[in-house]
Design a protein around this motif. Structure first.
Motif, PDB file in Angstrom:
ATOM      1  N   LEU A 279       0.791  -1.536   0.009  1.00 60.39           N
ATOM      2  CA  LEU A 279      -0.043  -0.155  -0.030  1.00 60.39           C
ATOM      3  C   LEU A 279       0.722   1.901   0.079  1.00 60.39           C
ATOM      4  CD1 LEU A 279      -2.808  -0.619   2.833  1.00 60.39           C
ATOM      5  CD2 LEU A 279      -3.496  -0.609   0.170  1.00 60.39           C
ATOM      6  N   LEU A 280       0.352   2.141  -0.674  1.00 61.87           N
ATOM      7  CA  LEU A 280       1.195   3.563  -0.708  1.00 61.87           C
ATOM      8  C   LEU A 280      -0.104   3.818   0.032  1.00 61.87           C
ATOM      9  CD1 LEU A 280       2.517   4.010  -4.498  1.00 61.87           C
ATOM     10  CD2 LEU A 280       3.569   3.814  -2.949  1.00 61.87           C
ATOM     11  N   VAL A 281       0.733   4.963   1.195  1.00 58.24           N
ATOM     12  CA  VAL A 281      -0.902   5.446   2.257  1.00 58.24           C
ATOM     13  C   VAL A 281      -0.265   7.190   1.761  1.00 58.24           C
ATOM     14  CG1 VAL A 281      -1.128   5.587   4.627  1.00 58.24           C
ATOM     15  CG2 VAL A 281      -0.355   3.685   3.073  1.00 58.24           C
ATOM     16  N   LEU A 282      -1.115   7.803   1.626  1.00 65.93           N
ATOM     17  CA  LEU A 282      -2.012   9.513   1.879  1.00 65.93           C
ATOM     18  C   LEU A 282      -2.733   9.768   2.403  1.00 65.93           C
ATOM     19  CD1 LEU A 282      -0.657  12.304   0.460  1.00 65.93           C
ATOM     20  CD2 LEU A 282      -2.174  11.667  -0.784  1.00 65.93           C
ATOM     21  N   LYS A 283      -1.776  10.367   3.439  1.00 60.32           N
ATOM     22  CA  LYS A 283      -3.037  10.955   4.897  1.00 60.32           C
ATOM     23  C   LYS A 283      -4.012   9.695   5.562  1.00 60.32           C
ATOM     24  CE  LYS A 283      -3.768  15.413   2.780  1.00 60.32           C
ATOM     25  NZ  LYS A 283      -4.357  16.728   2.953  1.00 60.32           N
ATOM     26  N   SER A 284      -5.482   8.960   4.628  1.00 62.17           N
ATOM     27  CA  SER A 284      -6.057   7.684   5.734  1.00 62.17           C
ATOM     28  C   SER A 284      -6.419   7.523   4.947  1.00 62.17           C
ATOM     29  CB  SER A 284      -7.659   8.751   6.347  1.00 62.17           C
ATOM     30  OG  SER A 284      -8.204   9.379   5.401  1.00 62.17           O
ATOM     31  N   ASP A 306       8.916  -3.641   3.633  1.00 60.67           N
ATOM     32  CA  ASP A 306       7.951  -2.282   4.323  1.00 60.67           C
ATOM     33  C   ASP A 306       6.892  -2.793   3.384  1.00 60.67           C
ATOM     34  OD1 ASP A 306       6.207  -1.074   5.856  1.00 60.67           O
ATOM     35  OD2 ASP A 306       7.406   0.481   6.126  1.00 60.67           O
ATOM     36  N   GLN A 307       5.277  -3.218   3.574  1.00 57.33           N
ATOM     37  CA  GLN A 307       4.774  -3.282   2.422  1.00 57.33           C
ATOM     38  C   GLN A 307       3.801  -2.042   2.835  1.00 57.33           C
ATOM     39  OE1 GLN A 307       2.307  -7.364   3.805  1.00 57.33           O
ATOM     40  NE2 GLN A 307       3.772  -8.744   2.406  1.00 57.33           N
ATOM     41  N   THR A 308       4.050  -1.348   3.393  1.00 58.58           N
ATOM     42  CA  THR A 308       3.012   0.257   3.323  1.00 58.58           C
ATOM     43  C   THR A 308       4.374   0.684   3.100  1.00 58.58           C
ATOM     44  OG1 THR A 308       1.307  -0.453   4.876  1.00 58.58           O
ATOM     45  CG2 THR A 308       1.577   1.311   4.795  1.00 58.58           C
ATOM     46  N   LEU A 309       4.286   1.865   2.525  1.00 58.10           N
ATOM     47  CA  LEU A 309       4.706   2.936   2.654  1.00 58.10           C
ATOM     48  C   LEU A 309       4.085   4.631   2.657  1.00 58.10           C
ATOM     49  CD1 LEU A 309       6.971   2.298  -0.969  1.00 58.10           C
ATOM     50  CD2 LEU A 309       7.759   1.946   1.877  1.00 58.10           C
ATOM     51  N   ARG A 310       4.521   4.893   3.628  1.00 55.74           N
ATOM     52  CA  ARG A 310       3.740   6.614   3.710  1.00 55.74           C
ATOM     53  C   ARG A 310       3.977   7.883   2.701  1.00 55.74           C
ATOM     54  NH1 ARG A 310      -1.171   7.422   6.966  1.00 55.74           N
ATOM     55  NH2 ARG A 310      -0.656   5.106   8.252  1.00 55.74           N
ATOM     56  N   ILE A 311       3.439   8.637   2.119  1.00 54.38           N
ATOM     57  CA  ILE A 311       4.114   9.781   1.690  1.00 54.38           C
ATOM     58  C   ILE A 311       3.725  10.463   3.005  1.00 54.38           C
ATOM     59  CG2 ILE A 311       3.545  11.681  -0.051  1.00 54.38           C
ATOM     60  CD1 ILE A 311       2.483   9.266  -1.407  1.00 54.38           C
ATOM     61  N   TYR A 358      -4.606  13.402  -7.195  1.00 54.31           N
ATOM     62  CA  TYR A 358      -3.798  14.053  -6.833  1.00 54.31           C
ATOM     63  C   TYR A 358      -2.501  14.827  -6.316  1.00 54.31           C
ATOM     64  CZ  TYR A 358      -2.963  15.696  -1.851  1.00 54.31           C
ATOM     65  OH  TYR A 358      -1.817  16.113  -0.822  1.00 54.31           O
ATOM     66  N   LEU A 359      -1.227  13.936  -7.133  1.00 52.63           N
ATOM     67  CA  LEU A 359       0.171  15.142  -7.532  1.00 52.63           C
ATOM     68  C   LEU A 359       0.259  15.258  -8.711  1.00 52.63           C
ATOM     69  CD1 LEU A 359       2.288  11.399  -6.756  1.00 52.63           C
ATOM     70  CD2 LEU A 359       1.232  13.486  -4.909  1.00 52.63           C
ATOM     71  N   LYS A 360      -0.502  15.420  -9.641  1.00 52.65           N
ATOM     72  CA  LYS A 360      -1.015  16.065 -10.722  1.00 52.65           C
ATOM     73  C   LYS A 360      -1.359  17.020 -10.140  1.00 52.65           C
ATOM     74  CE  LYS A 360      -1.272  14.920 -14.810  1.00 52.65           C
ATOM     75  NZ  LYS A 360      -1.983  14.660 -16.012  1.00 52.65           N
ATOM     76  N   GLN A 361      -2.842  17.070  -9.674  1.00 53.60           N
ATOM     77  CA  GLN A 361      -3.368  18.490  -9.411  1.00 53.60           C
ATOM     78  C   GLN A 361      -2.158  19.401  -7.893  1.00 53.60           C
ATOM     79  OE1 GLN A 361      -6.756  18.230  -6.989  1.00 53.60           O
ATOM     80  NE2 GLN A 361      -7.753  19.875  -6.478  1.00 53.60           N
ATOM     81  N   LYS A 362      -1.461  18.723  -7.576  1.00 56.68           N
ATOM     82  CA  LYS A 362      -0.400  19.851  -6.436  1.00 56.68           C
ATOM     83  C   LYS A 362       0.489  20.193  -7.225  1.00 56.68           C
ATOM     84  CE  LYS A 362      -3.130  19.313  -3.064  1.00 56.68           C
ATOM     85  NZ  LYS A 362      -3.886  20.881  -2.742  1.00 56.68           N
ATOM     86  N   ASN A 363       0.984  19.177  -8.610  1.00 57.61           N
ATOM     87  CA  ASN A 363       2.202  19.540  -9.256  1.00 57.61           C
ATOM     88  C   ASN A 363       3.406  19.624  -8.196  1.00 57.61           C
ATOM     89  OD1 ASN A 363       3.601  20.119 -11.486  1.00 57.61           O
ATOM     90  ND2 ASN A 363       4.203  22.082 -10.728  1.00 57.61           N
ATOM     91  N   ALA A 364       3.410  18.126  -7.365  1.00 53.34           N
ATOM     92  CA  ALA A 364       4.648  17.276  -6.705  1.00 53.34           C
ATOM     93  C   ALA A 364       4.766  15.888  -6.945  1.00 53.34           C
ATOM     94  CB  ALA A 364       4.099  17.821  -5.628  1.00 53.34           C
ATOM     95  N   ALA A 365       6.048  15.584  -6.461  1.00 55.56           N
ATOM     96  CA  ALA A 365       5.840  14.039  -6.288  1.00 55.56           C
ATOM     97  C   ALA A 365       5.367  14.013  -4.617  1.00 55.56           C
ATOM     98  CB  ALA A 365       7.398  14.192  -7.101  1.00 55.56           C
ATOM     99  N   GLY A 366       5.440  12.779  -4.341  1.00 64.21           N
ATOM    100  CA  GLY A 366       5.144  12.453  -3.175  1.00 64.21           C
ATOM    101  C   GLY A 366       6.840  11.875  -2.483  1.00 64.21           C
TER     102      GLY A 366
END
Length: 413
Positions: A279-284, A306-311, A358-366
């Motif tokens: 899982l890639l996790v962003l917030k909840s 690690d099976q969970t990577l949190r941004i 979401y990342l495109k909207q923020k023009n950012a990388a996690g």
């Protein structure tokens, strides 16, 4: 009184359309607010069975459920509700089967009632559609948990947080133009479980008329023969509901040292070596994903435990901010990977495309911090494509179903 000869109910020269005008008038699903994936099929012979109807109607799509209603003896014919996986299949069956003979009677077909759920089916899509467009058009109705869409497909599934949101989307988006005035949406409720249809019989069995009936719930039918021409319509052309054909072994990518450097498309790259899934996790929100290795593998051990990577942070896609990533790449210690969505059955997990949007909207990388370094998750952009082409020079574009991942170890680790 003057007796007149008995007048037949229908003239001999009447057409089938004149006999059954209400059942042979078909409105396109995008214009019919009563259209659903469930059909009402009336005027059936009492002894008809579910396998009989399934053999007939599975020509037009995947049949999810059949419910036959039989009246008491002598009180009319039977009828049935036949539920397909989606609205297009039901409409196709309605058009092809209305007024056709099933046994000795001409069947009458209309739409049944909708079965509301939190998951909806959206048809009428094409190459002009993207995950971000679907999210933008449908998130006005309520919280979206998941969007299931493969670029170029003719349909998508959208899972909402509530039935009210899904109902509003069905009512307001049916017939709405998306991609042009001539490209209008067909929308209906879908089964809430994305994996449910996999257990339904595939419509591959050739149709055969049923055999003799000997006895049923409503009485005895000794040696009762059904007409050989049980249904007088030809099978329709092939349809897009058939399962996708898995890649053949000849389509596999030639791998060198565990990488997919010779891949020329993202589809070929997907056949490469999976070195991480979780899982890639962003917030909840959790996004089910797997990562395929593109370059050499000095840094993939950072991910394996690690099976969970949190941004936890975002990195603006500005040249000044990207200089540090370029510097790390130039040291030759980084691993380049591509993350893509994977199948999951947890309704709380969200499609990876939502993270891309979401990342495109923020023009950012996690940015993900792990004990041995930093992991960057880039949405499709010029910088991400440039980095990917260092490992896979034949790939010409990134799409909204994929994320470029750079695993950069700490220098002192």
């Amino acid at each position: 009184p003057i007796e007149r000869p008995f007048a037949p109910r229908f003239r001999r020269d009447e057409t089938k359309k004149e006999k059954f005008p209400n059942y042979l008038h078909h409105v396109p699903p995008e214009d019919d607010d009563k259209a659903t994936r469930t059909l009402f099929v009336g005027n059936l012979e009492v002894p008809i069975t579910e396998p009989d109807l399934r053999r007939i109607f599975s020509r037009y799509g995947v049949v999810e459920d059949i419910d036959i209603k039989r009246p008491p003896p002598g009180q009319g014919n039977a009828y049935a509700f036949i539920k397909f996986v989606n609205l297009d299949m039901a409409h196709r069956a309605k058009v092809e089967m209305s007024g056709q003979y099933i046994g000795k009677f001409q069947c009458k077909i209309g739409y049944g009632k909708a079965t509301p759920s939190t998951r909806i089916w959206v048809g009428g899509l094409g190459s002009w559609t993207s995950m971000s467009v679907l999210e933008r058009e449908f998130d006005r109705f309520g919280l979206i948990r998941k969007i299931e869409y493969v670029k170029g497909d003719s349909h998508a599934y959208i899972q909402f947080d509530s039935i009210d949101a899904a109902t509003s989307a069905c009512q307001q988006m049916r017939g709405a133009p998306l991609g042009g005035a001539d490209k209008r949406l067909r929308v209906d409720f879908a089964h809430p479980d994305p994996t449910a249809y996999q257990s339904y019989p595939a419509p591959t069995e050739p149709f055969r008329p049923p055999g003799d009936y000997t006895e049923t719930t409503w009485g005895r039918y000794d040696d009762r023969r059904w007409e050989a021409s049980y249904v007088s319509v030809a099978p329709p052309p092939s349809h897009n509901w058939r399962p996708r054909t898995p890649p053949s072994p000849s389509a596999s990518v030639k791998r060198e040292n565990g990488t997919a450097q010779s891949a020329s498309t993202l589809q070929e790259l997907a056949c490469g070596r999976t070195v991480w899934q979780g899982l890639l996790v962003l917030k909840s929100n959790g996004f089910a994903a797997r990562m395929v290795l593109c370059s050499a593998e000095p840094a993939i051990t950072m991910l394996s435990s690690d099976q969970t990577l949190r941004i936890t942070q975002r990195l603006r896609l500005d040249p000044s901010k990207l200089a540090e990533v370029d510097r790390r790449l130039s040291q030759g210690l980084c691993s380049i990977l591509v993350a893509m969505g994977r199948e999951n059955t947890d309704p709380c997990q969200t499609a990876l495309q939502n993270l891309v949007s979401y990342l495109k909207q923020k023009n950012a990388a996690g940015v993900i911090t792990v004990p041995k370094g930093i992991v960057y998750a880039f949405p499709p952009c010029d910088f991400a494509l440039k980095v990917l082409q260092k490992a896979c020079p034949n790939i010409k574009a990134l799409d909204e179903d994929h994320i470029l991942v750079v695993a950069a170890p700490n220098p002192d680790k």
